[in-house]
Scaffold this motif. Structure first.
Motif, PDB file in Angstrom:
ATOM      1  N   PRO A  95     -80.408  48.903 161.959  1.00 48.60           N
ATOM      2  CA  PRO A  95     -81.383  49.127 160.828  1.00 48.60           C
ATOM      3  C   PRO A  95     -80.599  49.544 159.662  1.00 48.60           C
ATOM      4  O   PRO A  95     -81.140  49.407 158.565  1.00 48.60           O
ATOM      5  CB  PRO A  95     -82.041  50.508 161.383  1.00 48.60           C
ATOM      6  N   LEU A  96     -79.578  49.908 159.451  1.00 48.86           N
ATOM      7  CA  LEU A  96     -78.801  50.238 158.709  1.00 48.86           C
ATOM      8  C   LEU A  96     -78.184  49.203 157.756  1.00 48.86           C
ATOM      9  O   LEU A  96     -78.373  49.048 156.583  1.00 48.86           O
ATOM     10  CB  LEU A  96     -77.574  51.129 158.730  1.00 48.86           C
ATOM     11  N   LEU A  97     -78.065  48.081 158.560  1.00 44.77           N
ATOM     12  CA  LEU A  97     -77.529  46.614 157.838  1.00 44.77           C
ATOM     13  C   LEU A  97     -78.844  45.980 156.999  1.00 44.77           C
ATOM     14  O   LEU A  97     -78.822  45.623 156.098  1.00 44.77           O
ATOM     15  CB  LEU A  97     -77.067  45.875 158.781  1.00 44.77           C
ATOM     16  N   ALA A  98     -80.172  46.282 158.017  1.00 43.37           N
ATOM     17  CA  ALA A  98     -81.397  45.681 157.324  1.00 43.37           C
ATOM     18  C   ALA A  98     -81.727  46.289 156.043  1.00 43.37           C
ATOM     19  O   ALA A  98     -82.465  45.841 155.163  1.00 43.37           O
ATOM     20  CB  ALA A  98     -82.284  45.902 158.383  1.00 43.37           C
ATOM     21  N   ALA A  99     -81.109  47.680 155.712  1.00 43.10           N
ATOM     22  CA  ALA A  99     -81.701  48.327 154.624  1.00 43.10           C
ATOM     23  C   ALA A  99     -80.920  48.019 153.245  1.00 43.10           C
ATOM     24  O   ALA A  99     -81.287  48.226 152.176  1.00 43.10           O
ATOM     25  CB  ALA A  99     -81.351  49.919 155.037  1.00 43.10           C
ATOM     26  N   GLY A 226     -72.101  48.007 155.161  1.00 46.71           N
ATOM     27  CA  GLY A 226     -73.541  47.947 155.337  1.00 46.71           C
ATOM     28  C   GLY A 226     -74.089  48.414 156.924  1.00 46.71           C
ATOM     29  O   GLY A 226     -74.987  49.201 156.936  1.00 46.71           O
ATOM     30  N   LEU A 227     -73.232  48.334 157.967  1.00 45.18           N
ATOM     31  CA  LEU A 227     -73.341  48.417 159.137  1.00 45.18           C
ATOM     32  C   LEU A 227     -73.251  50.170 159.462  1.00 45.18           C
ATOM     33  O   LEU A 227     -73.597  50.540 160.305  1.00 45.18           O
ATOM     34  CB  LEU A 227     -72.433  47.945 160.187  1.00 45.18           C
ATOM     35  N   SER A 228     -72.171  50.640 158.205  1.00 48.13           N
ATOM     36  CA  SER A 228     -71.753  52.179 158.524  1.00 48.13           C
ATOM     37  C   SER A 228     -72.475  53.214 157.794  1.00 48.13           C
ATOM     38  O   SER A 228     -72.977  52.948 156.609  1.00 48.13           O
ATOM     39  CB  SER A 228     -70.262  51.834 158.354  1.00 48.13           C
ATOM     40  N   VAL A 229     -72.262  54.311 158.360  1.00 50.36           N
ATOM     41  CA  VAL A 229     -73.004  55.606 157.617  1.00 50.36           C
ATOM     42  C   VAL A 229     -71.955  55.892 156.506  1.00 50.36           C
ATOM     43  O   VAL A 229     -72.113  56.447 155.295  1.00 50.36           O
ATOM     44  CB  VAL A 229     -72.964  56.709 158.462  1.00 50.36           C
ATOM     45  N   SER A 240     -57.719  45.345 145.188  1.00 52.20           N
ATOM     46  CA  SER A 240     -57.835  44.963 146.687  1.00 52.20           C
ATOM     47  C   SER A 240     -59.169  44.773 147.173  1.00 52.20           C
ATOM     48  O   SER A 240     -60.269  45.279 146.336  1.00 52.20           O
ATOM     49  CB  SER A 240     -57.134  46.102 147.266  1.00 52.20           C
ATOM     50  N   GLY A 241     -59.477  43.927 148.117  1.00 53.24           N
ATOM     51  CA  GLY A 241     -60.749  43.958 149.131  1.00 53.24           C
ATOM     52  C   GLY A 241     -61.282  45.361 149.408  1.00 53.24           C
ATOM     53  O   GLY A 241     -62.454  45.353 149.515  1.00 53.24           O
ATOM     54  N   SER A 242     -60.164  46.257 149.766  1.00 49.85           N
ATOM     55  CA  SER A 242     -60.720  47.450 150.303  1.00 49.85           C
ATOM     56  C   SER A 242     -61.508  48.131 149.228  1.00 49.85           C
ATOM     57  O   SER A 242     -62.648  49.116 149.481  1.00 49.85           O
ATOM     58  CB  SER A 242     -59.591  48.455 150.841  1.00 49.85           C
ATOM     59  N   LEU A 243     -61.266  48.211 147.952  1.00 49.97           N
ATOM     60  CA  LEU A 243     -61.780  48.795 146.835  1.00 49.97           C
ATOM     61  C   LEU A 243     -63.379  48.126 146.484  1.00 49.97           C
ATOM     62  O   LEU A 243     -64.460  48.787 146.372  1.00 49.97           O
ATOM     63  CB  LEU A 243     -61.044  48.821 145.724  1.00 49.97           C
ATOM     64  N   ILE A 244     -63.277  46.874 146.952  1.00 50.68           N
ATOM     65  CA  ILE A 244     -64.717  46.157 146.980  1.00 50.68           C
ATOM     66  C   ILE A 244     -65.493  46.599 147.980  1.00 50.68           C
ATOM     67  O   ILE A 244     -66.794  46.915 147.514  1.00 50.68           O
ATOM     68  CB  ILE A 244     -64.637  44.521 147.211  1.00 50.68           C
ATOM     69  N   THR A 245     -65.212  47.092 148.984  1.00 51.86           N
ATOM     70  CA  THR A 245     -65.993  47.419 150.333  1.00 51.86           C
ATOM     71  C   THR A 245     -66.321  49.022 149.825  1.00 51.86           C
ATOM     72  O   THR A 245     -67.569  49.174 150.174  1.00 51.86           O
ATOM     73  CB  THR A 245     -65.007  47.583 151.693  1.00 51.86           C
ATOM     74  N   ALA A 246     -65.615  49.717 149.255  1.00 48.53           N
ATOM     75  CA  ALA A 246     -65.877  51.130 148.941  1.00 48.53           C
ATOM     76  C   ALA A 246     -67.054  50.989 147.743  1.00 48.53           C
ATOM     77  O   ALA A 246     -67.782  51.718 147.823  1.00 48.53           O
ATOM     78  CB  ALA A 246     -64.819  51.940 148.349  1.00 48.53           C
ATOM     79  N   ARG A 247     -66.896  49.978 146.935  1.00 53.94           N
ATOM     80  CA  ARG A 247     -67.739  49.977 145.666  1.00 53.94           C
ATOM     81  C   ARG A 247     -69.192  49.392 146.646  1.00 53.94           C
ATOM     82  O   ARG A 247     -70.360  49.672 145.940  1.00 53.94           O
ATOM     83  CB  ARG A 247     -67.487  49.009 144.495  1.00 53.94           C
ATOM     84  N   LEU A 248     -69.250  48.613 147.402  1.00 60.43           N
ATOM     85  CA  LEU A 248     -70.361  48.141 148.063  1.00 60.43           C
ATOM     86  C   LEU A 248     -71.138  49.454 149.047  1.00 60.43           C
ATOM     87  O   LEU A 248     -72.085  49.450 148.976  1.00 60.43           O
ATOM     88  CB  LEU A 248     -70.112  47.161 149.128  1.00 60.43           C
ATOM     89  N   ALA A 249     -70.053  50.389 149.187  1.00 57.15           N
ATOM     90  CA  ALA A 249     -70.677  51.218 150.215  1.00 57.15           C
ATOM     91  C   ALA A 249     -71.506  52.151 149.206  1.00 57.15           C
ATOM     92  O   ALA A 249     -72.459  52.801 149.534  1.00 57.15           O
ATOM     93  CB  ALA A 249     -69.573  52.180 150.775  1.00 57.15           C
ATOM     94  N   VAL A 250     -71.047  52.318 148.196  1.00 50.77           N
ATOM     95  CA  VAL A 250     -71.638  53.198 147.013  1.00 50.77           C
ATOM     96  C   VAL A 250     -72.848  52.649 146.647  1.00 50.77           C
ATOM     97  O   VAL A 250     -73.862  53.264 146.546  1.00 50.77           O
ATOM     98  CB  VAL A 250     -70.611  53.568 145.828  1.00 50.77           C
ATOM     99  N   GLU A 251     -72.981  51.406 146.467  1.00 49.06           N
ATOM    100  CA  GLU A 251     -74.045  50.632 146.207  1.00 49.06           C
ATOM    101  C   GLU A 251     -75.402  50.915 147.229  1.00 49.06           C
ATOM    102  O   GLU A 251     -76.275  50.730 146.848  1.00 49.06           O
ATOM    103  CB  GLU A 251     -73.924  49.071 145.716  1.00 49.06           C
ATOM    104  N   GLN A 252     -74.769  50.777 148.362  1.00 47.57           N
ATOM    105  CA  GLN A 252     -75.483  50.984 149.393  1.00 47.57           C
ATOM    106  C   GLN A 252     -76.096  52.241 149.872  1.00 47.57           C
ATOM    107  O   GLN A 252     -76.682  52.659 150.883  1.00 47.57           O
ATOM    108  CB  GLN A 252     -74.945  50.157 150.735  1.00 47.57           C
ATOM    109  N   ASP A 253     -75.579  53.231 148.934  1.00 42.36           N
ATOM    110  CA  ASP A 253     -75.908  54.727 149.178  1.00 42.36           C
ATOM    111  C   ASP A 253     -75.417  55.279 150.547  1.00 42.36           C
ATOM    112  O   ASP A 253     -75.895  56.042 151.141  1.00 42.36           O
ATOM    113  CB  ASP A 253     -77.579  55.007 149.338  1.00 42.36           C
TER     114      ASP A 253
END
Length: 376
Positions: A95-99, A226-229, A240-253
């Motif tokens: 469900p987290l990924l679906a959101a 997206g899978l993660s809280v 780095s790609g890690s900062l991309i992941t962090a930015r995506l996490a912020v966008e995903q709230d």
């Protein structure tokens, strides 16, 4: 007869037929699902309807051609043990990924799909970490996995691999790949991937046969976050790609955590940027558990790990060894600098550093540098 794509379709899974149609990526696939409600209705659409939604002519022609060869590899893969296909409309889809804004319409899974719906924390970081970074990734992952949190990462060398290894010591882990699941990338992680499949799962939005293309990995990163809280960045350079992941996490709230490091360590600068931007500074796994407890409920906190036993039971830190350690601090320092600082001979410093490294009081870093470990 009405010009219908469905008139050319038989039994093969319509989800796969659309997924492997040239010109249809994730966003276009989601647009089709939103408009038609199901893949079956997409395949029943007229050419005019598909053109009206902006599909390229080559995509429409492919849908109407009824060529099943393109999905044969996926169907063969799905026929093998422990391989699964999850669609966006299934109850088992996480469900987290679906959101998120652009969830994968399909997930290829190897292992137990139930892990996808367990509380997860992403751990990501540099492919070229310091020894301290690798240790932090393993230790944080082991602690959090022992607390009941599934650790999710990307199977890359460096921090990703260390996080998976640490999690496997105490619990479960999920590897999100940038290739089809019929191959392991990097190949050096083949044994690790097999262990993950037994104590977690591997997941990809890419069908079998997909090679490790550079553009696949940013897409993979949105699934990791997206899978993660929350996402923990252990070490990261400024680009780095890690900062991309962090930015995506912020966008995903989602929550973002970062471990601070030495101001002299280039692999810590990305974490420092994240902290300045509002990421939560963490020093222990307990810091993350405290932050996430309201989201995850009561977690079982693991007992503190026992200090590793000495490889040489008779080894004692005499005054010269203690003097050498006290001169090091926790930033990398060269052997020459230690010789100048301590006044010890080059031979003595070299011998002492070797023994201290064997006893895990220090770790070596690139360029002939050394730094203290948590044990010291």
């Amino acid at each position: 007869m009405d010009d219908k794509a469905s008139s050319l379709r038989a039994d093969p899974d319509p989800w796969l037929l659309i997924l492997q149609t040239p010109g249809i990526g994730c966003r276009t696939y989601l647009k089709l699902l939103h408009f038609f409600d199901s893949p079956e209705k997409v395949l029943a659409a007229t050419r005019a309807e598909l053109q009206g939604l902006g599909l390229q002519q080559k995509s429409i022609d492919h849908l109407f051609a009824g060529n099943l060869n393109g999905i044969q590899l996926s169907l063969e893969w799905l026929g093998q043990p422990d391989n699964h296909l999850l669609t966006l409309t299934e109850a088992g889809y996480p469900p987290l990924l679906a959101a998120i804004a652009d969830p994968p319409p399909l997930l290829f899974v190897h292992g137990d799909p139930a892990h996808l719906c367990q509380p997860q924390l992403a751990i990501v970081g540099s492919r070229n970490p310091s020894p301290a970074g690798l240790s932090n990734a393993r230790n944080f992952a082991a602690y959090l996995a022992g607390a009941g949190i599934t650790i999710t990462s990307g199977l890359a060398v460096g921090i990703d691999g260390a996080a998976h290894e640490g999690a496997l010591q105490q619990g479960a882990t999920i590897a999100v790949t940038g290739t089809g699941l019929d191959r392991v990338y990097p190949a050096s992680h083949r044994d690790l991937a097999h262990k993950i499949a037994k104590n977690g799962l591997l997941v990809s939005e890419f069908p079998p046969g997909t090679p490790p293309r550079p553009e696949n990995f940013p897409r993979r990163n949105r699934i990791i976050s997206g899978l993660s809280v929350g996402t923990l960045v252990v070490e990261a350079a400024l680009q780095s790609g890690s900062l991309i992941t962090a930015r995506l996490a912020v966008e995903q709230d989602r929550e973002v955590f970062a471990i601070p490091g030495s101001i002299h360590n280039p692999q810590a600068r990305g974490c420092h940027v994240l902290i300045r931007q509002g990421a939560k500074l963490v020093e222990t796994g307990q810091d993350i558990v405290d932050e996430l407890s309201s989201l995850l409920g009561t977690l079982e906190i693991p007992a503190p790990a026992r200090a590793p036993e000495s490889k040489n039971p008779g080894f004692q830190l005499d005054p010269d060894y203690r003097k050498l350690l006290d001169s090091m601090g926790y930033d990398p320092i060269s052997a020459d600098a230690l010789i100048a600082t301590t006044g010890l001979t080059p031979e003595a410093v070299s011998s002492m550093l070797l023994l201290l490294e064997l006893e895990e009081y220090v770790s070596s870093a690139p360029g002939g540098y050394y730094c203290r470990t948590e044990k010291s």
